[in-house]
Write an enzyme that holds these catalytic residues in place. Structure first.
Site, PDB file in Angstrom:
ATOM      1  N   ARG A 112      31.703  38.242  43.340  1.00  0.00           N
ATOM      2  CA  ARG A 112      32.365  39.291  42.536  1.00  0.00           C
ATOM      3  C   ARG A 112      32.353  38.881  41.074  1.00  0.00           C
ATOM      4  O   ARG A 112      32.930  37.870  40.697  1.00  0.00           O
ATOM      5  CB  ARG A 112      33.808  39.500  43.021  1.00  0.00           C
ATOM      6  N   LYS A 156      46.124  41.333  49.343  1.00  0.00           N
ATOM      7  CA  LYS A 156      46.093  42.681  49.935  1.00  0.00           C
ATOM      8  C   LYS A 156      44.947  42.807  50.942  1.00  0.00           C
ATOM      9  O   LYS A 156      45.135  43.297  52.047  1.00  0.00           O
ATOM     10  CB  LYS A 156      45.923  43.762  48.839  1.00  0.00           C
ATOM     11  N   ARG A 175      37.997  31.976  44.864  1.00  0.00           N
ATOM     12  CA  ARG A 175      37.193  32.971  45.573  1.00  0.00           C
ATOM     13  C   ARG A 175      35.891  33.247  44.823  1.00  0.00           C
ATOM     14  O   ARG A 175      34.846  33.471  45.429  1.00  0.00           O
ATOM     15  CB  ARG A 175      37.980  34.272  45.744  1.00  0.00           C
ATOM     16  N   ARG A 184      46.770  53.007  41.695  1.00  0.00           N
ATOM     17  CA  ARG A 184      46.892  51.995  40.651  1.00  0.00           C
ATOM     18  C   ARG A 184      47.408  52.561  39.343  1.00  0.00           C
ATOM     19  O   ARG A 184      47.579  51.820  38.388  1.00  0.00           O
ATOM     20  CB  ARG A 184      45.514  51.426  40.384  1.00  0.00           C
ATOM     21  N   ARG A 199      42.583  41.610  34.074  1.00  0.00           N
ATOM     22  CA  ARG A 199      43.007  42.390  35.248  1.00  0.00           C
ATOM     23  C   ARG A 199      44.526  42.337  35.406  1.00  0.00           C
ATOM     24  O   ARG A 199      45.153  43.320  35.785  1.00  0.00           O
ATOM     25  CB  ARG A 199      42.310  41.873  36.508  1.00  0.00           C
TER      26      ARG A 199
HETATM   27  P1  AP5 Z   1      42.664  38.836  48.614  1.00  0.00           P
HETATM   28  O1  AP5 Z   1      43.213  39.112  49.975  1.00  0.00           O
HETATM   29  O2  AP5 Z   1      41.260  39.143  48.353  1.00  0.00           O
HETATM   30  O3  AP5 Z   1      43.614  39.505  47.491  1.00  0.00           O
HETATM   31  P2  AP5 Z   1      43.621  40.972  46.913  1.00  0.00           P
HETATM   32  O4  AP5 Z   1      45.035  41.297  46.618  1.00  0.00           O
HETATM   33  O5  AP5 Z   1      42.867  41.887  47.813  1.00  0.00           O
HETATM   34  O6  AP5 Z   1      42.862  40.700  45.547  1.00  0.00           O
HETATM   35  P3  AP5 Z   1      41.700  41.507  44.818  1.00  0.00           P
HETATM   36  O7  AP5 Z   1      41.039  40.596  43.861  1.00  0.00           O
HETATM   37  O8  AP5 Z   1      40.843  42.218  45.817  1.00  0.00           O
HETATM   38  O9  AP5 Z   1      42.567  42.515  44.035  1.00  0.00           O
HETATM   39  P4  AP5 Z   1      42.164  43.490  42.962  1.00  0.00           P
HETATM   40  O10 AP5 Z   1      43.303  44.435  43.040  1.00  0.00           O
HETATM   41  O11 AP5 Z   1      41.871  42.910  41.643  1.00  0.00           O
HETATM   42  O12 AP5 Z   1      40.729  44.013  43.419  1.00  0.00           O
HETATM   43  P5  AP5 Z   1      40.188  45.414  43.877  1.00  0.00           P
HETATM   44  O13 AP5 Z   1      39.014  45.170  44.716  1.00  0.00           O
HETATM   45  O14 AP5 Z   1      41.275  46.271  44.381  1.00  0.00           O
HETATM   46  O15 AP5 Z   1      42.968  37.290  48.311  1.00  0.00           O
HETATM   47  C1  AP5 Z   1      42.481  36.684  47.121  1.00  0.00           C
HETATM   48  C2  AP5 Z   1      42.031  35.253  47.452  1.00  0.00           C
HETATM   49  O16 AP5 Z   1      43.162  34.479  47.845  1.00  0.00           O
HETATM   50  C3  AP5 Z   1      41.029  35.157  48.616  1.00  0.00           C
HETATM   51  O17 AP5 Z   1      40.119  34.161  48.356  1.00  0.00           O
HETATM   52  C4  AP5 Z   1      41.921  34.802  49.811  1.00  0.00           C
HETATM   53  O18 AP5 Z   1      41.227  34.087  50.769  1.00  0.00           O
HETATM   54  C5  AP5 Z   1      43.004  33.976  49.156  1.00  0.00           C
HETATM   55  N1  AP5 Z   1      44.303  34.101  49.828  1.00  0.00           N
HETATM   56  C6  AP5 Z   1      44.816  35.219  50.414  1.00  0.00           C
HETATM   57  N2  AP5 Z   1      46.048  34.949  50.930  1.00  0.00           N
HETATM   58  C7  AP5 Z   1      46.316  33.637  50.632  1.00  0.00           C
HETATM   59  C8  AP5 Z   1      47.435  32.786  50.896  1.00  0.00           C
HETATM   60  N3  AP5 Z   1      48.518  33.238  51.551  1.00  0.00           N
HETATM   61  N4  AP5 Z   1      47.375  31.510  50.417  1.00  0.00           N
HETATM   62  C9  AP5 Z   1      46.272  31.061  49.754  1.00  0.00           C
HETATM   63  N5  AP5 Z   1      45.170  31.835  49.493  1.00  0.00           N
HETATM   64  C10 AP5 Z   1      45.198  33.106  49.925  1.00  0.00           C
HETATM   65  O19 AP5 Z   1      39.724  46.028  42.451  1.00  0.00           O
HETATM   66  C11 AP5 Z   1      38.646  45.506  41.728  1.00  0.00           C
HETATM   67  C12 AP5 Z   1      38.321  46.411  40.549  1.00  0.00           C
HETATM   68  O20 AP5 Z   1      37.907  47.695  41.037  1.00  0.00           O
HETATM   69  C13 AP5 Z   1      39.488  46.720  39.604  1.00  0.00           C
HETATM   70  O21 AP5 Z   1      39.639  45.738  38.611  1.00  0.00           O
HETATM   71  C14 AP5 Z   1      39.074  48.080  39.043  1.00  0.00           C
HETATM   72  O22 AP5 Z   1      38.097  47.931  38.052  1.00  0.00           O
HETATM   73  C15 AP5 Z   1      38.415  48.741  40.238  1.00  0.00           C
HETATM   74  N6  AP5 Z   1      39.376  49.523  41.037  1.00  0.00           N
HETATM   75  C16 AP5 Z   1      39.733  49.305  42.335  1.00  0.00           C
HETATM   76  N7  AP5 Z   1      40.634  50.209  42.761  1.00  0.00           N
HETATM   77  C17 AP5 Z   1      40.854  51.018  41.696  1.00  0.00           C
HETATM   78  C18 AP5 Z   1      41.718  52.132  41.493  1.00  0.00           C
HETATM   79  N8  AP5 Z   1      42.533  52.578  42.476  1.00  0.00           N
HETATM   80  N9  AP5 Z   1      41.713  52.717  40.266  1.00  0.00           N
HETATM   81  C19 AP5 Z   1      40.904  52.289  39.272  1.00  0.00           C
HETATM   82  N10 AP5 Z   1      40.082  51.229  39.387  1.00  0.00           N
HETATM   83  C20 AP5 Z   1      40.054  50.595  40.600  1.00  0.00           C
HETATM   84 MG    MG Z   2      41.157  43.136  47.546  1.00  0.00          MG
END
Ligand code: AP5
Ligand code: MG
Length: 193
Positions: A134, A14, A128, A89, A146
């Site tokens: 992180r 994402k 990552r 979410r 997660r």
């Molecule tokens: P990346 O692009 O970073 O993936 P992502 O989907 O953004 O993954 P996240 O880990 O950020 O998702 P998340 O939903 O757990 O985290 P968030 O910050 O929202 O890609 C991942 C890796 O793969 C990278 O290294 C990238 O380079 C690689 N990659 C990408 N594309 C690729 C490809 N095609 N091939 C190979 N490799 C590739 O949330 C974190 C925490 O915050 C949650 O657990 C929760 O505690 C809190 N939180 C956030 N939002 C909320 C909410 N709305 N409500 C409640 N809690 C929340």
């Molecule tokens: Mg992300």
């Protein structure tokens, strides 16, 4: 306004795709994960509360996240549209978002969901974690937590948008460029409608 949700499990790409999409379509990137990590870095009361949930792979409470999104809207009144990443979410967040957008006389144009298998997701996140700093990426147990949270609390959000006929799945495996092209194709179709 033109508003999109990029949906998908942790590690589905994402954030990677959002960075490219906001440039191409002139949207404001609203990643609740990034906003929360900034609050943690700034050591605000909100950040201190959020950290205890994030470190365990749990969701931060809805009212905290919804309040943060509301104030982001207040700060970006000039935006042409938003790209939501990692939000909503929970179904409660989706309903709150519908209401906030209604107040702005706009809505969600489409929800694009990146589909990636779990083993590939774990591999990407552990990889990552070597450099991201992180805390929720370094430990496989927290990563699996997660996914469980995603499956229990976030997949019902897909139903919410399927009912509204706004949901579209996109293959999230392949190169970043291939996936970007597939997303752009879906967006361009939506814009032409
Ligand atoms: P990346 O692009 O970073 O993936 P992502 O989907 O953004 O993954 P996240 O880990 O950020 O998702 P998340 O939903 O757990 O985290 P968030 O910050 O929202 O890609 C991942 C890796 O793969 C990278 O290294 C990238 O380079 C690689 N990659 C990408 N594309 C690729 C490809 N095609 N091939 C190979 N490799 C590739 O949330 C974190 C925490 O915050 C949650 O657990 C929760 O505690 C809190 N939180 C956030 N939002 C909320 C909410 N709305 N409500 C409640 N809690 C929340
Ligand atoms: Mg992300």
């Amino acid at each position: 306004m033109f508003n999109l949700i990029l949906f998908g499990p942790p590690g589905s790409g994402k954030g990677t795709q959002s960075d490219k999409l906001v440039d191409k379509y002139g949207l404001k990137h609203l990643s609740t994960g990034n906003l929360l990590r900034q609050e943690i870095a700034d050591k605000t009361p909100l950040g201190i509360e959020a950290k205890s949930f994030m470190d365990k792979g749990q969701l931060v409470p809805d009212e905290v996240v919804i309040g943060m999104v509301d104030s982001y809207f207040e700060q970006h009144k000039e935006a042409r549209g938003f790209l939501f990443d990692g939000f909503p979410r929970t179904v409660a967040q989706a309903i709150a978002l519908d209401k906030l957008l209604e107040l702005k006389k706009t809505n969600i144009a489409a929800v694009l969901a990146l589909e990636v298998g779990e083993e590939e997701l774990v591999k990407r996140l552990l990889n990552r974690g070597k450099t991201s700093g992180r805390s929720d990426d370094t430990n496989e147990e927290v990563i699996r937590k997660r996914f469980a949270v995603y499956s229990n609390e976030t997949t019902p959000v897909a139903e919410h948008y399927k009912k509204a006929k706004k949901f579209k799945s996109i293959r999230g495996e392949g190169t970043v460029g291939q996936i970007f092209d597939a997303i752009c194709e879906a967006i361009d179709k939506k814009i032409q409608q």
